[in-house]
Each structure stands twice: as structure tokens, then as C-alpha cells.
Write a protein that holds these residues in place. Structure first.
Motif, PDB file in Angstrom:
ATOM      1  N   ASN A  19      14.218 -20.712  42.503  1.00 45.95           N
ATOM      2  CA  ASN A  19      14.675 -20.689  41.114  1.00 45.95           C
ATOM      3  C   ASN A  19      15.680 -21.822  40.877  1.00 45.95           C
ATOM      4  OD1 ASN A  19      15.139 -19.976  38.502  1.00 45.95           O
ATOM      5  ND2 ASN A  19      15.977 -17.953  38.961  1.00 45.95           N
ATOM      6  N   TYR A  20      15.433 -22.564  39.837  1.00 43.02           N
ATOM      7  CA  TYR A  20      16.279 -23.721  39.528  1.00 43.02           C
ATOM      8  C   TYR A  20      16.917 -23.630  38.144  1.00 43.02           C
ATOM      9  CZ  TYR A  20      17.480 -28.524  38.227  1.00 43.02           C
ATOM     10  OH  TYR A  20      18.133 -29.640  37.782  1.00 43.02           O
ATOM     11  N   MET A  21      16.134 -23.214  37.147  1.00 39.16           N
ATOM     12  CA  MET A  21      16.625 -23.251  35.778  1.00 39.16           C
ATOM     13  C   MET A  21      17.747 -22.247  35.543  1.00 39.16           C
ATOM     14  SD  MET A  21      16.434 -24.806  32.924  1.00 39.16           S
ATOM     15  CE  MET A  21      14.935 -25.756  33.205  1.00 39.16           C
ATOM     16  N   LEU A  22      17.625 -21.049  36.068  1.00 45.09           N
ATOM     17  CA  LEU A  22      18.655 -20.027  35.849  1.00 45.09           C
ATOM     18  C   LEU A  22      20.008 -20.440  36.430  1.00 45.09           C
ATOM     19  CD1 LEU A  22      19.261 -17.175  34.717  1.00 45.09           C
ATOM     20  CD2 LEU A  22      18.683 -16.280  36.994  1.00 45.09           C
ATOM     21  N   ILE A  60       5.237 -13.848  30.168  1.00 47.97           N
ATOM     22  CA  ILE A  60       6.349 -14.701  29.703  1.00 47.97           C
ATOM     23  C   ILE A  60       6.915 -15.469  30.887  1.00 47.97           C
ATOM     24  CG2 ILE A  60       8.621 -14.730  28.642  1.00 47.97           C
ATOM     25  CD1 ILE A  60       7.872 -12.175  27.177  1.00 47.97           C
ATOM     26  N   PRO A  61       6.986 -16.795  30.841  1.00 49.66           N
ATOM     27  CA  PRO A  61       7.568 -17.556  31.967  1.00 49.66           C
ATOM     28  C   PRO A  61       9.061 -17.284  32.094  1.00 49.66           C
ATOM     29  CG  PRO A  61       7.103 -19.001  30.107  1.00 49.66           C
ATOM     30  CD  PRO A  61       6.499 -17.670  29.765  1.00 49.66           C
ATOM     31  N   ASN A  62       9.543 -17.383  33.326  1.00 52.74           N
ATOM     32  CA  ASN A  62      10.959 -17.095  33.579  1.00 52.74           C
ATOM     33  C   ASN A  62      11.886 -18.063  32.855  1.00 52.74           C
ATOM     34  OD1 ASN A  62      10.341 -14.928  35.272  1.00 52.74           O
ATOM     35  ND2 ASN A  62      10.221 -16.238  37.073  1.00 52.74           N
ATOM     36  N   THR A  63      11.442 -19.307  32.673  1.00 47.84           N
ATOM     37  CA  THR A  63      12.304 -20.285  32.000  1.00 47.84           C
ATOM     38  C   THR A  63      12.557 -19.916  30.545  1.00 47.84           C
ATOM     39  OG1 THR A  63      10.316 -21.600  31.540  1.00 47.84           O
ATOM     40  CG2 THR A  63      11.598 -22.184  33.492  1.00 47.84           C
ATOM     41  N   ALA A  64      11.635 -19.143  29.937  1.00 46.06           N
ATOM     42  CA  ALA A  64      11.826 -18.756  28.544  1.00 46.06           C
ATOM     43  C   ALA A  64      12.894 -17.676  28.385  1.00 46.06           C
ATOM     44  CB  ALA A  64      10.502 -18.263  27.943  1.00 46.06           C
ATOM     45  N   LEU A 110      19.234 -14.663  28.476  1.00 43.09           N
ATOM     46  CA  LEU A 110      20.106 -14.072  29.487  1.00 43.09           C
ATOM     47  C   LEU A 110      21.507 -14.666  29.419  1.00 43.09           C
ATOM     48  CD1 LEU A 110      17.733 -13.871  32.598  1.00 43.09           C
ATOM     49  CD2 LEU A 110      18.670 -11.961  31.280  1.00 43.09           C
ATOM     50  N   TYR A 111      21.598 -15.950  29.174  1.00 49.55           N
ATOM     51  CA  TYR A 111      22.915 -16.569  29.053  1.00 49.55           C
ATOM     52  C   TYR A 111      23.674 -15.988  27.861  1.00 49.55           C
ATOM     53  CZ  TYR A 111      26.543 -20.111  28.547  1.00 49.55           C
ATOM     54  OH  TYR A 111      27.754 -20.744  28.443  1.00 49.55           O
ATOM     55  N   MET A 112      22.988 -15.783  26.737  1.00 44.51           N
ATOM     56  CA  MET A 112      23.642 -15.210  25.559  1.00 44.51           C
ATOM     57  C   MET A 112      24.078 -13.767  25.806  1.00 44.51           C
ATOM     58  SD  MET A 112      23.675 -17.744  23.529  1.00 44.51           S
ATOM     59  CE  MET A 112      24.237 -16.931  22.034  1.00 44.51           C
ATOM     60  N   LEU A 113      23.381 -13.059  26.692  1.00 43.80           N
ATOM     61  CA  LEU A 113      23.783 -11.695  27.030  1.00 43.80           C
ATOM     62  C   LEU A 113      24.949 -11.670  28.011  1.00 43.80           C
ATOM     63  CD1 LEU A 113      20.278  -9.974  27.460  1.00 43.80           C
ATOM     64  CD2 LEU A 113      21.917  -9.579  25.621  1.00 43.80           C
ATOM     65  N   PHE A 114      24.962 -12.579  28.972  1.00 40.89           N
ATOM     66  CA  PHE A 114      25.977 -12.554  30.014  1.00 40.89           C
ATOM     67  C   PHE A 114      27.289 -13.206  29.577  1.00 40.89           C
ATOM     68  CE2 PHE A 114      22.737 -12.379  33.738  1.00 40.89           C
ATOM     69  CZ  PHE A 114      22.476 -11.062  33.403  1.00 40.89           C
ATOM     70  N   ALA A 115      27.229 -14.156  28.660  1.00 38.37           N
ATOM     71  CA  ALA A 115      28.440 -14.883  28.261  1.00 38.37           C
ATOM     72  C   ALA A 115      29.502 -13.964  27.662  1.00 38.37           C
ATOM     73  CB  ALA A 115      28.068 -16.009  27.301  1.00 38.37           C
ATOM     74  N   PRO A 116      29.170 -13.066  26.701  1.00 33.74           N
ATOM     75  CA  PRO A 116      30.225 -12.174  26.180  1.00 33.74           C
ATOM     76  C   PRO A 116      30.792 -11.223  27.223  1.00 33.74           C
ATOM     77  CG  PRO A 116      28.325 -12.231  24.707  1.00 33.74           C
ATOM     78  CD  PRO A 116      27.908 -12.877  25.981  1.00 33.74           C
TER      79      PRO A 116
END
Length: 313
Positions: free
Chosen positions: A244-247, A152-156, A161-167
Motif C-alpha cells: 500500500n502506497y497511497m494511504l 471500488i478501488p482502494n485509492t478511491a 478516510l482522511y476526512m474521517l480521521f482528521a477531526p
């Protein structure tokens, strides 16, 4: 006449006789022009390597020359020319821009990449060691999930991860970059291969007989033995986190938390309206690769030994 008969008789008795119905083995023939073929092959391989080297070195060479130019020289002069040396001035302009925010970006990248390399590499080595040396229920299935993670590519994984970290309120913090850097499926897979190559089962069995527990066996025996593999994995993780750029693009909104990769992209966007930013972007890109070069040069004897051992095994 008698001497000729005696000589022929001795020749017949000295030569080995083959069973009936078998043929004498053929003597290997030397290929005509074998040396020429070998020379041609070496020449072709050398030419391909030279082309690959030229392809990789040319962008870095261009970056080195372009970082010595100001905006007028960059757009109106010759790049491969050292007549006007503006590198110190470009570095001074970078330091003066936004209260030295570039060096804050460099510090952030060093922090993110170092934590990912040292702590993340240690976690990966421990996981690979456990998958190799310990027998527990579901081991093969769990390792299968690790192999799926390699595919699985990291960009996927950025949006999940954003949905997990936001709450949890972790977005726009350093933890949004540090926590994902602690887990790398490819490093776990590589660590298991190094564990199989470096750590004999008999050594761990002798340690258990002497009363050493799993944690002590890992830190006192296994980790020193797998140190070349650990350095190789740490370097891979350092480069991966540094580039790393996308994260960071998704997780961070504060410029003070940006890594240098995201900061250079921000300045690159400014060059369309203000060409004066072009020398800053080029010089900053040159400075941003120096830690990577330094890390590889200082640790080359470790990662070269680790990669050679992995290739042999």
C-alpha cells in the motif's frame, strides 16, 4: 454348400437387428494427426508459460544483480556481472543513512502488514462465516454492499478516510494505517466462499445441540476447519498492506512512521539530485521483498491447499 448356408444363418442370428427405419450408429473415427495436434498444443502452452515466467523473473534478476553494484558500476558498467560485489557495502550504507531509518520503515511495514493479516484476516473470516451460516434480516443486502466494496478501488477511499480521521486526530499516527487494514471487502467475500466449502452445516448443528454458543462454535470448530482459507486470506492481506502506497502518502507526514514502500519512494526522489542514492534504493527494494518471499515459502502448503480447494468447489 450347406455349410455356407449354416454359417450365414448363424451370423444373421448373432448380430443384433435394428428396428425398421433406424441407421446403424457410426463408429468414431480417429482423427488423423491427433497426436501432432496435442503435441503442438502442449508446445504452445509451454512456450507461453516460459515467456510469462521470463517476464516475471527478469525484473527480480535485474534487481538482484543491480544491488551488488555501487553508483559508478551501476551507471557505467554491466549490470549482469559479479566481478565487483558491493552488496555488503550497500547494506552498510543503508544502515548508516539517517540513523538506520530504513530498518524503522521495515519494522513499520511488518507491523502494519502483520496486524492487517492476522487481525484483519480473522475479522474477515468471522464476517464471511456469519454471512454464510446465519440467517438474519438484511443479510443479502449487507452482502451486496460488501460486493460493491470489492468493485471500488482502494485509492478511491483514501480521501474519504482522511476526512474521517482528521477531526479525530488520527492522521500522522499508526492508527491511520492500522484501522483501514482491518476491513477488506474482498477478504469477506472470499471467506464466505471458503466457509461454504469447508464447514458443513451438520457439524455446527451438532455443536449447537451439545450446547456450544456462536462464539465457541466459531473458534473451536469453524476456525480450525477453515484454517487453509484463513492462511490464504491472511497472505493476501499481508501483501496488500505491504504494497500500500497511497494511504500512507496521504495520512503520514512523519518519516519515522513511513512504511518501506513510501520510504523507497522518498529515496527515489533524491536520486535525481544525488545519484549516490540509486544503490540504496535498489538494495532497499531487494531487502523489502524478502519478507514477502519468506511468508509465501513458509506458508505455501496452507495457501496452496486453500486455493486448490476454492478452485475445486
Amino acid at each position: 454348400m450347406n455349410s455356407l448356408t449354416e454359417a450365414s444363418r448363424l451370423a444373421d442370428t448373432s448380430s443384433p437387428r435394428l428396428p425398421a427405419g433406424t441407421r446403424a450408429p457410426r463408429q468414431p473415427r480417429r482423427r488423423a494427426g491427433g497426436n501432432e495436434t496435442s503435441l503442438t498444443s502442449r508446445t504452445m502452452v509451454t512456450a507461453i508459460l516460459l515467456l510469462a515466467t521470463f517476464y516475471m523473473v527478469l525484473p527480480v534478476t535485474w534487481l538482484l544483480f543491480a544491488s551488488t553494484k555501487n553508483a559508478q558500476q551501476l551507471y557505467g558498467g554491466t549490470i549482469f556481472d559479479f566481478t565487483d560485489f558491493s552488496l555488503p557495502q550497500n547494506i552498510a550504507d543503508i544502515a548508516a543513512r539517517s540513523d538506520g531509518i530504513f530498518f524503522a520503515w521495515m519494522g513499520n511495514s511488518i507491523l502494519y502488514a502483520s496486524v492487517g493479516a492476522v487481525i484483519g484476516g480473522l475479522i474477515s473470516v468471522a464476517a464471511g462465516f456469519a454471512f454464510d451460516k446465519y440467517r438474519f434480516r438484511g443479510r443479502n443486502k449487507l452482502f451486496g454492499f460488501v460486493l460493491v466494496g470489492v468493485l471500488i478501488p482502494n485509492t478511491a477511499t483514501v480521501l474519504p478516510l482522511y476526512m474521517l480521521f482528521a477531526p479525530l486526530g488520527l492522521t500522522n499516527t499508526m492508527w491511520a494505517i492500522l484501522l483501514p487494514a482491518l476491513c477488506n471487502p474482498f477478504s469477506v467475500y472470499l471467506a464466505r466462499i471458503y466457509s461454504q466449502a469447508y464447514i458443513p452445516d451438520e457439524t455446527l448443528e451438532a455443536a449447537r445441540v451439545d450446547g456450544a454458543g456462536p462464539i465457541r462454535s466459531f473458534f473451536s470448530i469453524a476456525l480450525p476447519m477453515i484454517m487453509p482459507g484463513f492462511i490464504t486470506i491472511a497472505l493476501f492481506q499481508f501483501v496488500a498492506v505491504w504494497n500500500n502506497y497511497m494511504l500512507p502518502l496521504v495520512m503520514l507526514t512523519s518519516e519515522r512512521l513511513f512504511p518501506v514502500s513510501l520510504g523507497m519512494s522518498l529515496w527515489q526522489g533524491y536520486t535525481r539530485a544525488n545519484p549516490e542514492f540509486a544503490p540504496l534504493v535498489i538494495t532497499g527494494s531487494l531487502l523489502s521483498i524478502l519478507p514477502l518471499i519468506l511468508a509465501f515459502v513458509l506458508l505455501q502448503r496452507y495457501w496452496r491447499a486453500g486455493m486448490t480447494e476454492g478452485a475445486v468447489k
